[in-house]
Structures are given as structure tokens and as C-alpha cells.
Design a protein around this motif. Sequence first.
Motif, PDB file in Angstrom:
ATOM      1  N   TRP A 149       0.813  -1.020   0.051  1.00 31.15           N
ATOM      2  CA  TRP A 149      -0.049   0.085  -0.199  1.00 31.15           C
ATOM      3  C   TRP A 149       0.832   1.246   0.095  1.00 31.15           C
ATOM      4  O   TRP A 149       1.875   1.196   0.738  1.00 31.15           O
ATOM      5  N   MET A 187      -8.358   2.399  -2.713  1.00 28.12           N
ATOM      6  CA  MET A 187      -9.189   2.873  -1.715  1.00 28.12           C
ATOM      7  C   MET A 187     -10.106   4.061  -2.023  1.00 28.12           C
ATOM      8  O   MET A 187      -9.557   5.390  -2.113  1.00 28.12           O
ATOM      9  N   SER A 190     -10.006   7.874  -1.148  1.00 26.60           N
ATOM     10  CA  SER A 190      -8.598   8.366  -0.033  1.00 26.60           C
ATOM     11  C   SER A 190      -7.594   9.142  -0.902  1.00 26.60           C
ATOM     12  O   SER A 190      -6.891   9.714   0.018  1.00 26.60           O
ATOM     13  N   THR A 224      -5.339   0.813   8.116  1.00 30.27           N
ATOM     14  CA  THR A 224      -6.438   0.261   8.572  1.00 30.27           C
ATOM     15  C   THR A 224      -7.500   1.433   8.828  1.00 30.27           C
ATOM     16  O   THR A 224      -8.643   1.201   8.329  1.00 30.27           O
ATOM     17  N   ALA A 227      -8.898   2.106   5.210  1.00 33.72           N
ATOM     18  CA  ALA A 227      -9.713   0.901   4.826  1.00 33.72           C
ATOM     19  C   ALA A 227     -11.082   1.112   5.375  1.00 33.72           C
ATOM     20  O   ALA A 227     -12.396   0.750   4.770  1.00 33.72           O
ATOM     21  N   ILE A 232     -12.031  -0.975   0.117  1.00 30.26           N
ATOM     22  CA  ILE A 232     -11.359  -1.039  -0.825  1.00 30.26           C
ATOM     23  C   ILE A 232     -11.839  -1.581  -2.196  1.00 30.26           C
ATOM     24  O   ILE A 232     -12.745  -2.548  -1.880  1.00 30.26           O
TER      25      ILE A 232
END
Length: 300
Positions: A149, A187, A190, A224, A227, A232
Amino acid sequence: MTTMDTGIEDLYPTRVTGTAEPIDRTDPTVWGTEADGPDDAATLASHDAKGYHVVEGLLSPAEVQTYWQELVRLSGDEELKADERVITEKASGEVRSIFEVHKISELISELIRDPRILDRARQILGSEVYIHQSRVNYMPGFKGTGFYWHSDFETWHAEDGMPRPRAVSCSIALTDNYPFNGGLMVMPGSQRTFVPCVGETPEDYYKSSLKEQEIGVPSQADITKLAAEYGIEQFTGPAGSALWFDSNIMHGSGNNITPFPRSNIFLVFNSVENALVEPFAASKPRPTFIGSREFTPITR
């Protein structure tokens, strides 16, 4: 904050010591309008909200076959394997990526000027554009390793000197993307949050980070939280599809332990109004084959 080296305000400080707090992005995701290119208003609105969109069938089956054969030719070129632009797998030694591929391959040089691609890049970024980075990625069956990631912009800002996230990537699938052969995960949304990373950039870090990145990746706690907030999604679809995604979206991919390879052409367009300066968190810029400092607009 204004950096001593660049003389411009650093809106996205990273590679910090101690605790890194997420930063709300102040820049747009989409800079242009429906009138500026081929994507309609609904597509642009979706890209603005999610940080990505997919163009199915961007390349015809015949074009996919042509570019696939070009990737096979490049990966089998023994002279090219000695070039520093060729990155091999850490464990197997097989070709992982070939950078600055638009300068190596005439076919891909023509591709970046294709209106189906160039006009979308201009539309999303609302300006003339140049190639910040180009590469082909190989993820062979059984042995292909994924990418942890990360936000591309974090690295481009820290190590290349990209001031703002006014860049967009186009990943063109040359093989079918299944949920199980290492397809790219994103994501959605994001891109609106910049996640600074902890740790100082080592000297000539690109030599190891292109195989496995350890500095410039978010913490497990940050991943975390993102997400949980954004969820996702995964890019799947037939060869010839193209994924357009924002430079700051959090994304990654798993290893490919299936027999089915996953290869793509990866083009990064940066706005000419967002030209690179000195790195914000490294002692010197990465080589130009990774982060181009030729800011001439692409013309057909």
C-alpha cells in the motif's frame, strides 16, 4: 512551511520523525471540465469522488496483441537487461519493470500521443501535460510480487520534488485482470487524504525501493483507518481496459501465485503547471528515467 531548497510552500510534508498526522488535501482531483476532453460530466464527477475511473476497451484486441508482443520483445532483449532502467524481481531475477519505456519503444512513444489517452490526461489535469514517468510492469504467473500500500504522490513529492498532486496515472491492461492474479486494489476517495510517512529517505534509495519499498509507506494503523473509512475496490477486467487514477490515491497489489500473468503499460502525466522542483524530503532528485525533468508539453 517553506522549504529552504525549493523556496515554495510545502503543503504536504512527509518523511517526518515522530508521529505523522494525515493532512486534508486542498487541491482538486479533477481540474478540467466536460468541454475539455472525451470524458462526460458523470465520469469526471465519479473520478473526482472516487479518485479513479475505468475506460473499458480503450485498446482493441488487435492493439492489445501488438503491445503484448512489444512487451515480450522488450523483456527478452538481453542487451536491455543491463540497462539501469530495467528493474528485476528481488527473488527470481525476472524483469519486474522497464522505466522510461516511451523512449525505448517507438510503439509506446506513439501511444502517449494517442487522443484516447492524451486528451483524457489533459482533461483531468486541466492543462497541457508531460510524461513524468512511463514503464511497463510484468507480473509473471507464480512468481510475480505485489506492491505494498502506498500513495505515488508521497514518493514523487518527497524524492522527485513534485509540488502538488496534479498528476494522473493511466494503467493499460495487456492481460486479463482477475481478482486472483494480483490485480490493483484502491481505496476510493482516499486521494482526499495525504498520509505522511515516517523515516528519513536513504541515499540513492530508489535502487532498493523499486524492488521493495520500506520507507515512504504508510503505517498499518493508517492503512486500517483509511480502509475503514473508504473501503477497498479492485481493478478487474479484460485486456485493453484502462484504469485512470489520481496520484494520491492509496493503492497496492498482492502477489500473483496463479498461472495467469498480469502485465500493463503504466503512464504518468503531470501538469506543466506542476513542474518538479528540488525534492522535499531527499538529498537529491531520483534519476530522470524515474522522474522526468523534461517539462515540454506532449504534442501529437
